[in-house]
Design a protein around this motif. Sequence first.
Motif, PDB file in Angstrom:
ATOM      1  N   GLN A 216       0.814  -1.161   0.038  1.00  0.00           N
ATOM      2  CA  GLN A 216       0.000  -0.019  -0.120  1.00  0.00           C
ATOM      3  C   GLN A 216       0.756   1.215  -0.152  1.00  0.00           C
ATOM      4  O   GLN A 216       1.939   1.407   0.623  1.00  0.00           O
ATOM      5  CB  GLN A 216      -0.808  -0.046   1.246  1.00  0.00           C
ATOM      6  CG  GLN A 216      -1.757   1.050   1.426  1.00  0.00           C
ATOM      7  CD  GLN A 216      -3.017   1.082   0.507  1.00  0.00           C
ATOM      8  OE1 GLN A 216      -3.594  -0.389   0.629  1.00  0.00           O
ATOM      9  NE2 GLN A 216      -3.644   1.962  -0.069  1.00  0.00           N
ATOM     10  N   GLN A 217       0.481   2.202  -0.985  1.00  0.00           N
ATOM     11  CA  GLN A 217       1.418   3.336  -1.060  1.00  0.00           C
ATOM     12  C   GLN A 217       0.550   4.711  -0.253  1.00  0.00           C
ATOM     13  O   GLN A 217      -0.722   4.656  -0.335  1.00  0.00           O
ATOM     14  CB  GLN A 217       1.797   3.835  -2.427  1.00  0.00           C
ATOM     15  CG  GLN A 217       2.665   2.726  -3.060  1.00  0.00           C
ATOM     16  CD  GLN A 217       3.973   2.731  -2.609  1.00  0.00           C
ATOM     17  OE1 GLN A 217       4.397   3.674  -1.559  1.00  0.00           O
ATOM     18  NE2 GLN A 217       4.700   1.487  -2.225  1.00  0.00           N
ATOM     19  N   PRO A 218       1.171   5.582   0.333  1.00  0.00           N
ATOM     20  CA  PRO A 218       0.455   6.671   0.731  1.00  0.00           C
ATOM     21  C   PRO A 218      -0.340   7.604  -0.207  1.00  0.00           C
ATOM     22  O   PRO A 218       0.291   7.376  -1.325  1.00  0.00           O
ATOM     23  CB  PRO A 218       1.517   7.467   1.457  1.00  0.00           C
ATOM     24  CG  PRO A 218       2.745   7.147   0.781  1.00  0.00           C
ATOM     25  CD  PRO A 218       2.605   5.607   0.081  1.00  0.00           C
ATOM     26  N   CYS A 219      -1.058   8.010   0.014  1.00  0.00           N
ATOM     27  CA  CYS A 219      -2.211   8.898  -0.977  1.00  0.00           C
ATOM     28  C   CYS A 219      -1.348  10.167  -0.947  1.00  0.00           C
ATOM     29  O   CYS A 219      -0.687  10.513  -0.207  1.00  0.00           O
ATOM     30  CB  CYS A 219      -3.312   9.074  -0.324  1.00  0.00           C
ATOM     31  SG  CYS A 219      -3.780   9.706   1.195  1.00  0.00           S
ATOM     32  N   LEU A 220      -1.644  10.773  -2.028  1.00  0.00           N
ATOM     33  CA  LEU A 220      -0.748  12.340  -2.274  1.00  0.00           C
ATOM     34  C   LEU A 220      -1.470  13.167  -1.408  1.00  0.00           C
ATOM     35  O   LEU A 220      -0.646  14.122  -1.007  1.00  0.00           O
ATOM     36  CB  LEU A 220      -1.248  12.622  -3.866  1.00  0.00           C
ATOM     37  CG  LEU A 220      -0.438  12.159  -4.911  1.00  0.00           C
ATOM     38  CD1 LEU A 220       0.979  12.637  -4.673  1.00  0.00           C
ATOM     39  CD2 LEU A 220      -0.403  10.483  -4.911  1.00  0.00           C
ATOM     40  N   HIS A 221      -2.504  13.066  -0.684  1.00  0.00           N
ATOM     41  CA  HIS A 221      -3.057  14.055   0.145  1.00  0.00           C
ATOM     42  C   HIS A 221      -2.395  14.006   1.254  1.00  0.00           C
ATOM     43  O   HIS A 221      -1.868  15.243   2.064  1.00  0.00           O
ATOM     44  CB  HIS A 221      -4.132  13.690   0.678  1.00  0.00           C
ATOM     45  CG  HIS A 221      -5.319  14.506   1.632  1.00  0.00           C
ATOM     46  ND1 HIS A 221      -5.000  14.893   2.829  1.00  0.00           N
ATOM     47  CD2 HIS A 221      -5.959  15.603   1.174  1.00  0.00           C
ATOM     48  CE1 HIS A 221      -5.786  15.804   3.476  1.00  0.00           C
ATOM     49  NE2 HIS A 221      -6.350  16.491   2.273  1.00  0.00           N
ATOM     50  N   SER A 222      -1.416  12.922   1.603  1.00  0.00           N
ATOM     51  CA  SER A 222      -0.831  12.844   2.904  1.00  0.00           C
ATOM     52  C   SER A 222       0.348  13.773   2.641  1.00  0.00           C
ATOM     53  O   SER A 222       1.289  13.976   3.561  1.00  0.00           O
ATOM     54  CB  SER A 222      -0.242  11.518   3.350  1.00  0.00           C
ATOM     55  OG  SER A 222       0.324  10.891   2.376  1.00  0.00           O
TER      56      SER A 222
END
Lengths: 397, 397
Positions: A216-222
Motif C-alpha cells: 500500500q502506498q500513501p495517498c498524495l493528500h498525505s
Amino acid sequence: MKVSFAKRVMIQDFQGEFVKKMLKSATSPDLIPFSGGIPNPISFPVEEMEKAAEAVLEKNGVLALQYSTAQGYLPLREFIAKRYEKKGTHVTAEDILITNGSQQALDIIAATLTDPQDDILVEDPSYLAALQTFHLYFPNIHTVELEQDGANIQELQSILKKHNPKFFYMIPDFQNPTGLTYTLEKREKVAQALKGTDTFLVEDSPYGELRFKGKQQPCLHSFLGEQCIMVGSFSKTISPGMRLGWILCTHKELREKMVEYKQLVDMHTNIFGQMILSEYLAHNDYDKHIEKIKELYRHQAETMIREMKAHFPSSVSYTDPEGGMFIWVTLPEGMTSIQLTQRAEKAGVLIAAGDPFYETKRNVRTFRLNYSNSSDEVIVKGIRILADEIRKMQEEK
Amino acid sequence: MKVSFAKRVMIQDFQGEFVKKMLKSATSPDLIPFSGGIPNPISFPVEEMEKAAEAVLEKNGVLALQYSTAQGYLPLREFIAKRYEKKGTHVTAEDILITNGSQQALDIIAATLTDPQDDILVEDPSYLAALQTFHLYFPNIHTVELEQDGANIQELQSILKKHNPKFFYMIPDFQNPTGLTYTLEKREKVAQALKGTDTFLVEDSPYGELRFKGKQQPCLHSFLGEQCIMVGSFSKTISPGMRLGWILCTHKELREKMVEYKQLVDMHTNIFGQMILSEYLAHNDYDKHIEKIKELYRHQAETMIREMKAHFPSSVSYTDPEGGMFIWVTLPEGMTSIQLTQRAEKAGVLIAAGDPFYETKRNVRTFRLNYSNSSDEVIVKGIRILADEIRKMQEEK
C-alpha cells in the motif's frame, strides 16, 4: 424544430465519437468482454443490502425518503473519514461531500475550477470519461507522460511552470486504463513538484481499495494536504448502481463552493441509498467483503498474465497490475490497436483500443484488457484468440 | 492556498445570498415552518417501500446494484409514459430521461440549450432554485408578468419577438411560489404565442398531481408537441429523498443530447432507487396514495385561507390555490415582505419573503406561505401571529 444547442453539448471530441462507435458494435453477449470496466457481481452484497434496506425503512423510513442536505448523510461521511484516518490521512466528516458516483465528483471539481481556456493537466493516457467531462468546460488540456512508475517528473515540472494549470488529474493506484501504480518515490516527487504552485492535485482512486499485491502506498493528500482533492467511490467495492462516491477536500473555501454547486445541480445525492449503504457498512465487515473481491481479481489477473506470457509473441509487452481491473498491452511497432480491435471483434473478443484514452495521440499501439468479468475459461479462450490475431497481423506485415 | 474559482461558482446572485441568510436564521425547530416547501411525511409510503426494496433485491439484486444506462430504468419510464398517455399526452418510454429529481432536470435542460448571453424567459415571480441553476450558464434572463390566470400574453409576445429566447420556463399548475394555475384559455394563448418561434417551452410540473379542487387542465405539451419539454418528479407524491424526477422530450435530437450530457455528468441516476420505486408503483395504487395527500393538503389550504380571511386586514390579498403546497400573499402598499419576515421570525413564524423569487424586483410586498407541513393547530396559531404583526406594521406607519 431546429435546435440551437449550447456549445458544450456540440463538442465533437474524439473520445465521445469513439465510444459511440464502440458501443454500437459491442452489444452482443456472445463476445468475450475484455473491453469493459464493470465490477464482478461477486462484489455486490445483495442479501446484506436487503437487510440494510429493511432496517433503515423500519427505523428511519421518513428520514430516508425526505429531503436531505447537499453535503451528504453524516454517518456515511463519518465512515469514509474514519477509513482515511485508519490509513493515516487525518480528515473529518466535514471534509467530505457525497456525490452521485465519482463521475459527478469529477464534474463538480472541473465545474468549480475551470473557465474556458483555463489550463488543466492529465496523465497520458487517462480515464476517457474524465477527459470527456473536462471537455464540457473548454479547458486547454495538457498531458504528462505516464511512465511505468508514475508521471514523467521533468515534463510535469515544465508544464506546471509554463502553464500553471488549475489542477492535475491523476489516478495513482492501478490506473484506468494502464493498471500502473505510482511508486513511493514518484509520489514524493509529484508532491514536491506541485508544492508552492497554484495547481490542485486531483487524486482519483476508484480502485484504491483493490490492491491484491505489493505494498500500500500513501495517498498524495498525505504529502500535499489541502492542495490535494481526493475522489473516491463505492462503485468498485459495493455497488456502482447506487451511484455513491465522494470528494474529500480539506480546503474549506473550495469545499464550500463545491457543496453549493452540488446543491444547484441536483439538491443532494439520494439519501435513501446513502442511509442504506451506511447501515450496510455499520453492520458488516467491509474489509472482509473487499478481501473476497481482491482474491477474485488477483486470480483473474494472474490467469490473464499467465496466458499472455504463454501465447503472446514476445514482441508484445504489458503491465502487471498490483490491483484494480485492467492490464495495458503494447503491440509491436507497425501495428495499431484499432486494427487489432476490429479483427478481434470478428473473432469474438472485445478489447478497448488505446486511442480514446489519449487526449491527442492517435493510431496507437496500446489497448486495455479488463479481467474482472471473465471466468478462467473465458480468459484462456479470449487470450488465445487475441494471440492468434496478433500473430496473423505480424505475418501479414 | 488561494483558489482561482471558475466564474460560474462566483456568481453573487441575489437568490443565493438571500437563501444563505434565510437558512442561517431559520434552523430552530420551535419556529412555525410556513417558509419551507417540503412534502408532508404522510406522502411517504414507508412500509410499501420496504416491501418493494425486499422484492427488488430478492428478484433482481445484481441488476439493482450494477451499472445501468444513462436514460433510466425502462419499466419506470414506461410507467411515466403510460400515466401521460392516460391524461391524453401521447408519448412513449423512449421520450423520457430519468434524472436526480427535477432539479437536475432543470440543470440538464439549461446546460443543453444555454450559452453565455443567450436569452431565456421565466415567469415573474418564478421558482428560485430554477433561477439559481439557470444563472450557472450566464444567460440574459427576461421575465414575463404572471397574472392571476397565467402569463401576460402581450408581454410574452413582445419578448418572444424581440429576444427569441432559447426557452420559456413556466410552472402552469399551482406555481411555486404563487400557487397560481394557468386557465385553459391562457394555456392556448401561450401555446399560440410560441408556435412558429424557436423558443422551447419548459413546463415544470412538480405539483401537477396534487390538484385538490377545480378541473384538470391540459398540459402545454398537448398544444405544442415537441416544442414543449416537460419536467416531472416523484418528490411531491412519493419521496424527495430518492431524487427521482424526469424530463419528457419528444424532440429526438434534443433528447439525445440531454441523455449524452446526463451520462457525462454522473453516468446515470441510481438504478437501485429507480427499480425500487418502479416495483412500488407496479404493486400499489398510486392514485389512491395521491388521493390521501390531496385530501390533507386541501384541508390544510382551506384552514389557512379560512384563518387569513378571519384575521388578516382586508387590505391584504392572497391567492387561493387549486392544488400544490403554496399560497402567495400581497401586503398593502407601503409595506415590504422583508420587514414582515423579520418581525414574524421574532414572533415565532417563518415565512418566505417574495424578493428572491423575482429576478430583479426588490423590496416587494409579496411573500410565500407553505401549509403542507403544519397541523390545523399550528396553522391557526401561525396565521394569528402573522395577522398581529401585519396590524402592528399598519399602526406604526
